[in-house]
Design a protein around this motif. Structure first.
Motif, PDB file in Angstrom:
ATOM      1  N   ILE A  85      -0.544  18.443  -1.154  1.00  0.00           N
ATOM      2  CA  ILE A  85      -1.835  17.760  -1.315  1.00  0.00           C
ATOM      3  C   ILE A  85      -2.645  17.880  -0.032  1.00  0.00           C
ATOM      4  N   PHE A  86      -1.995  17.641   1.101  1.00  0.00           N
ATOM      5  CA  PHE A  86      -2.676  17.754   2.396  1.00  0.00           C
ATOM      6  C   PHE A  86      -3.226  19.168   2.594  1.00  0.00           C
ATOM      7  N   ILE A  87      -2.416  20.183   2.344  1.00  0.00           N
ATOM      8  CA  ILE A  87      -2.844  21.569   2.557  1.00  0.00           C
ATOM      9  C   ILE A  87      -4.038  21.902   1.675  1.00  0.00           C
ATOM     10  N   HIS A  88      -3.992  21.500   0.418  1.00  0.00           N
ATOM     11  CA  HIS A  88      -5.056  21.864  -0.513  1.00  0.00           C
ATOM     12  C   HIS A  88      -6.295  20.992  -0.353  1.00  0.00           C
TER      13      HIS A  88
ATOM     14  N   GLY B 271     -13.675  29.145   0.519  1.00  0.00           N
ATOM     15  CA  GLY B 271     -13.089  29.095   1.851  1.00  0.00           C
ATOM     16  C   GLY B 271     -13.772  28.109   2.771  1.00  0.00           C
ATOM     17  N   ALA B 272     -14.799  27.414   2.277  1.00  0.00           N
ATOM     18  CA  ALA B 272     -15.514  26.445   3.109  1.00  0.00           C
ATOM     19  C   ALA B 272     -14.669  25.192   3.302  1.00  0.00           C
ATOM     20  N   PRO B 273     -14.860  24.484   4.420  1.00  0.00           N
ATOM     21  CA  PRO B 273     -14.101  23.234   4.623  1.00  0.00           C
ATOM     22  C   PRO B 273     -14.382  22.235   3.508  1.00  0.00           C
ATOM     23  N   ALA B 274     -13.368  21.511   3.120  1.00  0.00           N
ATOM     24  CA  ALA B 274     -13.528  20.464   2.121  1.00  0.00           C
ATOM     25  C   ALA B 274     -14.339  19.318   2.714  1.00  0.00           C
ATOM     26  N   PRO B 275     -14.930  18.479   1.872  1.00  0.00           N
ATOM     27  CA  PRO B 275     -15.675  17.329   2.403  1.00  0.00           C
ATOM     28  C   PRO B 275     -14.761  16.396   3.183  1.00  0.00           C
ATOM     29  N   ALA B 276     -15.349  15.663   4.109  1.00  0.00           N
ATOM     30  CA  ALA B 276     -14.572  14.812   5.012  1.00  0.00           C
ATOM     31  C   ALA B 276     -13.736  13.795   4.250  1.00  0.00           C
ATOM     32  N   TRP B 277     -14.290  13.206   3.167  1.00  0.00           N
ATOM     33  CA  TRP B 277     -13.542  12.184   2.436  1.00  0.00           C
ATOM     34  C   TRP B 277     -12.252  12.754   1.859  1.00  0.00           C
ATOM     35  N   LEU B 278     -12.276  14.037   1.429  1.00  0.00           N
ATOM     36  CA  LEU B 278     -11.075  14.634   0.861  1.00  0.00           C
ATOM     37  C   LEU B 278     -10.073  14.988   1.958  1.00  0.00           C
ATOM     38  N   ARG B 279     -10.556  15.488   3.085  1.00  0.00           N
ATOM     39  CA  ARG B 279      -9.650  15.827   4.178  1.00  0.00           C
ATOM     40  C   ARG B 279      -8.953  14.577   4.713  1.00  0.00           C
ATOM     41  N   TRP B 280      -9.712  13.505   4.905  1.00  0.00           N
ATOM     42  CA  TRP B 280      -9.106  12.257   5.380  1.00  0.00           C
ATOM     43  C   TRP B 280      -8.166  11.675   4.318  1.00  0.00           C
ATOM     44  N   GLY B 281      -8.571  11.786   3.056  1.00  0.00           N
ATOM     45  CA  GLY B 281      -7.711  11.290   1.985  1.00  0.00           C
ATOM     46  C   GLY B 281      -6.391  12.042   1.913  1.00  0.00           C
ATOM     47  N   GLY B 282      -6.441  13.359   2.066  1.00  0.00           N
ATOM     48  CA  GLY B 282      -5.217  14.154   2.059  1.00  0.00           C
ATOM     49  C   GLY B 282      -4.306  13.805   3.221  1.00  0.00           C
TER      50      GLY B 282
ATOM     51  N   VAL C 127       0.837  -1.206   0.000  1.00  0.00           N
ATOM     52  CA  VAL C 127       0.000   0.000   0.000  1.00  0.00           C
ATOM     53  C   VAL C 127       0.869   1.252   0.000  1.00  0.00           C
ATOM     54  N   LEU C 128       1.893   1.275   0.851  1.00  0.00           N
ATOM     55  CA  LEU C 128       2.768   2.442   0.922  1.00  0.00           C
ATOM     56  C   LEU C 128       3.529   2.635  -0.386  1.00  0.00           C
ATOM     57  N   HIS C 129       3.961   1.559  -0.995  1.00  0.00           N
ATOM     58  CA  HIS C 129       4.676   1.679  -2.268  1.00  0.00           C
ATOM     59  C   HIS C 129       3.758   2.216  -3.348  1.00  0.00           C
ATOM     60  N   TRP C 130       2.509   1.770  -3.362  1.00  0.00           N
ATOM     61  CA  TRP C 130       1.559   2.271  -4.351  1.00  0.00           C
ATOM     62  C   TRP C 130       1.317   3.762  -4.162  1.00  0.00           C
ATOM     63  N   VAL C 131       1.112   4.194  -2.924  1.00  0.00           N
ATOM     64  CA  VAL C 131       0.895   5.618  -2.656  1.00  0.00           C
ATOM     65  C   VAL C 131       2.110   6.426  -3.096  1.00  0.00           C
ATOM     66  N   TYR C 132       3.295   5.910  -2.808  1.00  0.00           N
ATOM     67  CA  TYR C 132       4.520   6.644  -3.123  1.00  0.00           C
ATOM     68  C   TYR C 132       4.661   6.887  -4.624  1.00  0.00           C
ATOM     69  N   ILE C 133       4.421   5.862  -5.430  1.00  0.00           N
ATOM     70  CA  ILE C 133       4.634   6.013  -6.870  1.00  0.00           C
ATOM     71  C   ILE C 133       3.446   6.653  -7.578  1.00  0.00           C
TER      72      ILE C 133
ATOM     73  N   PHE D  60      -4.256  10.889   4.814  1.00  0.00           N
ATOM     74  CA  PHE D  60      -3.720   9.549   4.550  1.00  0.00           C
ATOM     75  C   PHE D  60      -2.564   9.615   3.560  1.00  0.00           C
ATOM     76  N   TRP D  61      -2.717  10.416   2.494  1.00  0.00           N
ATOM     77  CA  TRP D  61      -1.676  10.489   1.471  1.00  0.00           C
ATOM     78  C   TRP D  61      -0.393  11.048   2.055  1.00  0.00           C
ATOM     79  N   LEU D  62      -0.515  12.032   2.931  1.00  0.00           N
ATOM     80  CA  LEU D  62       0.677  12.614   3.555  1.00  0.00           C
ATOM     81  C   LEU D  62       1.359  11.604   4.472  1.00  0.00           C
ATOM     82  N   ILE D  63       0.594  10.977   5.361  1.00  0.00           N
ATOM     83  CA  ILE D  63       1.177  10.027   6.315  1.00  0.00           C
ATOM     84  C   ILE D  63       1.800   8.841   5.585  1.00  0.00           C
ATOM     85  N   ALA D  64       1.092   8.331   4.572  1.00  0.00           N
ATOM     86  CA  ALA D  64       1.612   7.181   3.831  1.00  0.00           C
ATOM     87  C   ALA D  64       2.876   7.543   3.058  1.00  0.00           C
ATOM     88  N   THR D  65       2.910   8.733   2.475  1.00  0.00           N
ATOM     89  CA  THR D  65       4.097   9.148   1.731  1.00  0.00           C
ATOM     90  C   THR D  65       5.295   9.308   2.650  1.00  0.00           C
TER      91      THR D  65
END
Length: 435
Positions: free
Chosen positions: A298-301, A309-320, A188-194, A322-327
């Motif tokens: 990616i996490f910031i955006h 300026g409204a908060p992004a949907p929860a799925w995008l915030r959690w996804g961002g 999973v981590l390798h997939w996220v990285y590439i 996850f992508w940061l932590i996994a990377t």
């Protein structure tokens, strides 16, 4: 005052890009590695090097099209890919999808230039240019990795490993953790990285989802940060050549490795670090960690809608998140980077994001201080890594605490500037400025 039309601007950009690609191809040919023109030709008529990048580029281009044209474009790209792959399979070739989206990308730009009009043309050109820039930037990046080898026959890993001792040897710790975890976690981590371009495309598509309906593009969005990071970050690869722990201190370095240390044995402390000769093919692309910088962007955006300026949907915030932590886990756990690289990459990202974010705000005192302090911190980190690395090893606790404390202070300043208060939509801010 002459104002170039969208067609003229695109023509100038494409001409400049073509000159750059030709120059890089000459360098690559002279030094016997694959150049960008060869790689582009493979995307048209050979075995596409990447599956994700061309499709991510097409995904960006679809932002500027109507739903009907999006369907046609995707269908055409899939059909072309299947035809190409069928021919390859019949001739015993490899699985190499990616030709279709590149050809359709070119077709979208051509149609926008010579057939479509008005807002329809402007949106298609804008989005199509983003898509083709993503594809071309990957070609340039591949060549630049070869240039880092030519420019850095000797590497500075002995310095960085001393800094990492002060940071707790995070690459060694994470490498051991991944070895203990199941192969699924590593996969999973390798997939996220590439697949970093995929994460960027998802966030960008969400940010720009309304441009066709409204005709209004946000003043700032993820691709701008991605491109500037890609322009500035690699410069430091030739200034500060580093190959990473899995090469300099592990089996992948072969005869050039300083020992079979990574990931199970912490290298001994050498208070007289120097540069070490290394092979002629491993890229010197560690300092700073651009994977960290891009994943952090990616996490910031993924936090807020850039238009409202409204908060992004929860799925995008959690996804961002996850992508940061996994990377970060992958960069350390696979031995691609030292912890010091990640710190430098994070500072570089926050500095560039601070320079680009909320352009309607202008260069007020707060932005100047933030960008200036980030640039100073980044320069200070690299200089201290190079010339004070023995001091890091001799006084690991205070040195490590100082580096992490400065990073935390800069992150806090960034957060307080851009996120602590509710964001003001760009339209309201521009109206207030005009008033």
């Amino acid at each position: 005052m002459w104002t170039p039309s969208p067609r003229t601007r695109l023509t100038l950009v494409l001409a400049a890009g073509a000159l750059l690609l030709i120059a890089l191809q000459i360098v690559a040919t002279r030094h016997h590695f694959v150049g960008p023109v060869e790689s582009i030709w493979d995307d048209f008529a050979g075995n596409a090097k990447s599956f994700t990048v061309p499709w991510a580029g097409l995904g960006l281009a679809l932002i500027g099209l109507s739903w009907r044209r999006r369907g046609i474009a995707v269908g055409a790209a899939l059909a072309i890919d299947l035809v190409y792959q069928g021919i390859r399979t019949l001739n015993g070739g490899p699985l190499a999808m990616g030709n279709g989206p590149v050809l359709v990308l070119i077709a979208i730009l051509a149609l926008a230039l010579w057939k479509w009009q008005g807002t329809e043309r402007a949106n298609a050109l804008h989005a199509g240019a983003l898509g083709i820039l993503l594809v071309l930037s990957s070609k340039v990046a591949d060549v630049w990795l070869g240039i880092t080898v030519l420019a850095g026959p000797r590497v500075l890993d002995e310095h960085i490993v001393l800094v990492d001792h002060a940071l707790g040897d995070p690459s060694w710790m994470m490498g051991q953790l991944l070895a203990w975890l199941s192969p699924v976690a590593s996969s999973v981590l390798h997939w996220v990285y590439i697949e970093l371009p995929l994460g960027a495309m998802i966030v960008t598509v969400w940010q720009l989802r309304n441009v066709v309906k409204t005709g209004v593009w946000p003043r700032h969005y993820l691709v701008r940060t991605f491109l500037v990071l890609g322009l500035i970050g690699p410069i430091f690869y030739v200034i500060f050549p580093v190959v990473g722990p899995m090469f300099a201190f592990g089996a992948d370095g072969h005869a050039f490795s300083l020992g079979q240390y990574w990931p199970n044995v912490i290298p001994p402390v050498d208070l007289s670090p120097g540069s070490i000769a290394f092979d002629h093919y491993t890229p010197r692309n560690c300092m700073p960690s651009l994977h960290t910088a891009w994943a952090l962007s990616i996490f910031i955006h993924s936090r807020r809608d850039p238009s409202t300026g409204a908060p992004a949907p929860a799925w995008l915030r959690w996804g961002g998140a996850f992508w940061l932590i996994a990377t970060l886990s992958a960069t350390l756990g696979f031995g691609y980077h030292y912890g010091a690289d990640l710190v430098a990459g994070a500072v570089l990202c926050l500095t560039i994001e601070s320079a680009l974010r909320a352009p309607e705000r202008g260069w007020d005192a707060t932005r100047i201080r933030l960008v200036g302090s980030g640039a100073a911190l980044f320069a200070g980190l690299l200089l201290s890594y190079r010339y004070l690395s023995a001091g890091f090893a001799e006084h690991p606790a205070p040195a490590g605490a100082l580096v992490l404390g400065l990073l935390a202070a800069f992150v806090t300043a960034f957060y307080r500037t851009w996120f602590a208060q509710p964001a003001v939509p760009a339209e309201r801010l521009e109206h207030a400025v005009r008033a």
